[in-house]
Design a protein around this motif. Structure first.
Motif, PDB file in Angstrom:
ATOM      1  N   SER A 101      -5.454  17.449  50.930  1.00 28.11           N
ATOM      2  CA  SER A 101      -5.494  18.721  50.098  1.00 28.11           C
ATOM      3  C   SER A 101      -6.610  18.504  49.418  1.00 28.11           C
ATOM      4  O   SER A 101      -7.359  19.675  49.239  1.00 28.11           O
ATOM      5  N   CYS A 102      -7.045  17.593  48.813  1.00 26.65           N
ATOM      6  CA  CYS A 102      -8.423  17.434  47.899  1.00 26.65           C
ATOM      7  C   CYS A 102      -9.757  17.822  48.758  1.00 26.65           C
ATOM      8  O   CYS A 102     -10.485  18.433  48.246  1.00 26.65           O
ATOM      9  N   ILE A 103      -9.783  17.414  50.126  1.00 29.02           N
ATOM     10  CA  ILE A 103     -10.930  17.473  50.605  1.00 29.02           C
ATOM     11  C   ILE A 103     -10.998  19.081  51.226  1.00 29.02           C
ATOM     12  O   ILE A 103     -11.968  19.505  50.992  1.00 29.02           O
ATOM     13  N   LEU A 104      -9.849  19.635  51.593  1.00 29.11           N
ATOM     14  CA  LEU A 104      -9.825  20.918  52.031  1.00 29.11           C
ATOM     15  C   LEU A 104     -10.316  21.739  50.754  1.00 29.11           C
ATOM     16  O   LEU A 104     -11.038  22.674  51.045  1.00 29.11           O
ATOM     17  N   ILE A 105      -9.825  21.558  49.559  1.00 31.25           N
ATOM     18  CA  ILE A 105      -9.983  22.507  48.634  1.00 31.25           C
ATOM     19  C   ILE A 105     -11.396  22.191  48.261  1.00 31.25           C
ATOM     20  O   ILE A 105     -12.371  23.209  47.843  1.00 31.25           O
ATOM     21  N   THR A 106     -12.099  21.003  47.778  1.00 32.76           N
ATOM     22  CA  THR A 106     -13.423  20.636  47.962  1.00 32.76           C
ATOM     23  C   THR A 106     -14.355  21.361  48.905  1.00 32.76           C
ATOM     24  O   THR A 106     -15.577  21.868  48.421  1.00 32.76           O
ATOM     25  N   LEU A 107     -13.700  21.429  50.300  1.00 30.82           N
ATOM     26  CA  LEU A 107     -14.887  22.364  51.227  1.00 30.82           C
ATOM     27  C   LEU A 107     -14.887  23.838  50.799  1.00 30.82           C
ATOM     28  O   LEU A 107     -15.952  24.271  50.771  1.00 30.82           O
ATOM     29  N   PHE A 108     -13.617  24.294  50.439  1.00 31.77           N
ATOM     30  CA  PHE A 108     -13.683  25.685  49.811  1.00 31.77           C
ATOM     31  C   PHE A 108     -14.541  25.834  48.701  1.00 31.77           C
ATOM     32  O   PHE A 108     -15.440  26.758  48.487  1.00 31.77           O
ATOM     33  N   VAL A 109     -14.323  24.884  47.754  1.00 30.73           N
ATOM     34  CA  VAL A 109     -15.020  25.152  46.538  1.00 30.73           C
ATOM     35  C   VAL A 109     -16.555  25.095  46.769  1.00 30.73           C
ATOM     36  O   VAL A 109     -17.584  25.655  46.209  1.00 30.73           O
ATOM     37  N   ARG A 110     -16.968  23.978  47.424  1.00 30.04           N
ATOM     38  CA  ARG A 110     -18.453  23.765  47.821  1.00 30.04           C
ATOM     39  C   ARG A 110     -18.879  25.085  48.538  1.00 30.04           C
ATOM     40  O   ARG A 110     -20.116  25.448  48.343  1.00 30.04           O
ATOM     41  N   GLU A 111     -18.167  25.579  49.452  1.00 33.69           N
ATOM     42  CA  GLU A 111     -18.667  27.066  50.113  1.00 33.69           C
ATOM     43  C   GLU A 111     -18.969  28.084  49.248  1.00 33.69           C
ATOM     44  O   GLU A 111     -19.963  28.660  49.208  1.00 33.69           O
ATOM     45  N   GLU A 112     -17.908  28.319  48.187  1.00 35.78           N
ATOM     46  CA  GLU A 112     -17.822  29.318  47.307  1.00 35.78           C
ATOM     47  C   GLU A 112     -19.093  29.330  46.233  1.00 35.78           C
ATOM     48  O   GLU A 112     -19.734  30.136  45.922  1.00 35.78           O
TER      49      GLU A 112
END
Length: 378
Positions: free
Chosen positions: A33-44
């Motif tokens: 969950s942390c990795i997926l959220i981090t990927l989203f935040v990094r893209e945004e």
């Protein structure tokens, strides 16, 4: 010794299979969950940062303020502002460009397709250094109505990307349908950009100057960008812009003594890299070139990711502590056989690290399995 530690750790993991599985799966889900959220935040947070010199590009936003009514906000500006500001603030501005975007129809044989068309100034590719597949920024804009398209558009209308010299009929880039020559093909833009460009058409500045709806000093039909000179800060440029608007611009002519243009009209500069997450508060009802993000939402997601990871770690430690009391006999036996406190500590830490490492591998596998669904939804 190390081999013995690893062998013992593996035996304990296998021996306590249910406990190990619960611990590994709990931590793995938290890490996933942390990795997926981090990927989203990094893209945004990475929007438009891939553009060369993106830190030097800013956009002008406009706001009209009248007492007793809500401010009129927009990320656009008057058509004449770009050239006037560029020529005035020569120490701060290297290049300026305007974008005018509207819906048009591409006519090909008997088919008519609705597309977004973007009119731009000659300096467009000097401000936005987009990668070319065919043609170049030096040769693509030589005459009015030269057309640059993306790879996607080239394949859509011609079935290939090497289409320099081919023509597309666009209605209406002028009074009547125009046959435009493709002079360049750029790579498809990454998703992480606020630019929404498919068909880019070069127009002379006189087109804007001769259109009352665009050239009016109070119109808001144009997206205006500036590329600042190296070493110039946005605050310096903002001060220069505000001074010009209040004291030397056509907007300041005829004002009563003591009145300033900035009392009722604001011209704000925003860095290109901030547009996706922070332009929403300036966009008003007119919107932007593409859907905007929300900085507060990204901050919330970042906090949630941290909390998920913290909870997963606490759960992992609690389960490990619960098992510690059941291994007192093993610890006592090791000490009787001559094991030091340091060796016992290393043994337990090694087992914990092994569980964390296995959990990370499981989390990475789960991320790979979920990522296609995540990308499709996102």
């Amino acid at each position: 010794m190390l081999k013995n530690y690893l062998l013992t750790a593996w035996r304990n993991i296998i021996k306590n299979g249910m406990f190990s599985a619960i611990n590994i799966l709990g931590l793995a889900l938290g890490l996933m969950s942390c990795i997926l959220i981090t990927l989203f935040v990094r893209e945004e947070t990475g929007y438009d940062k891939w553009l060369p010199n993106s830190e030097r590009v800013v956009r002008m936003h406009s706001a009209y303020i009248n007492l007793g009514s809500q401010p009129f906000l927009t990320v656009r500006s008057a058509g004449n502002m770009m050239e006037a500001v560029r020529d005035y603030a020569t120490n701060e501005v290297e290049q300026g460009v305007r974008l005018i975007q509207f819906g048009a129809s591409v006519i090909q044989q008997q088919d008519v397709t609705a597309e977004q068309v973007t009119f731009v100034d000659p300096a467009f590719f000097n401000v936005f250094d987009l990668p070319f597949v065919y043609g170049s920024k030096e040769t693509s804009f030589k005459k009015p109505l030269d057309l640059v398209i993306t790879e996607e558009m080239a394949i859509k209308y011609f079935g290939k990307t090497d289409v320099v010299g081919q023509t597309l009929t666009v209605c209406c880039a002028g009074p009547e349908p125009s046959e435009l020559t493709v002079t360049g093909v750029i790579k498809d833009l990454p998703k992480a950009t606020h630019l929404n460009l498919d068909l880019v058409i070069f127009v002379l500045p006189s087109i804007i100057e001769n259109n009352p709806g665009l050239s009016s000093w109070t119109s808001v039909n144009v997206y205006t960008y500036f590329k600042m000179r190296e070493g110039v800060s946005i605050d310096e440029f903002q001060q220069r812009l505000t001074y010009w608007v209040d004291n030397e611009s056509p907007l300041s002519e005829g004002l009563e003594p003591g009145r300033k243009v900035s009392h009722n009209m604001k011209h704000k500069l925003m860095p290109l890299e901030d547009l996706h997450l922070h332009a929403k508060k300036d966009a008003g009802n007119l919107g932007d070139l593409s859907p905007l993000g929300d900085a507060s939402m990204i901050n919330a997601f970042s906090v949630i990711a941290g909390l998920i990871l913290l909870i997963a770690c606490i759960n992992f430690m609690n389960l490990a502590t619960a098992r510690a009391s059941q291994r007192a006999r093993e610890v006592a036996m090791r000490k009787v056989l001559g094991a030091s406190r340091q060796q016992v500590t290393i043994q337990f830490l090694g087992e914990a690290i092994a569980l964390v490492f296995i959990s990370l591998l499981v989390a990475l596998v789960l991320v790979e399995l979920v990522l296609p669904i995540y990308n499709h939804k996102h």
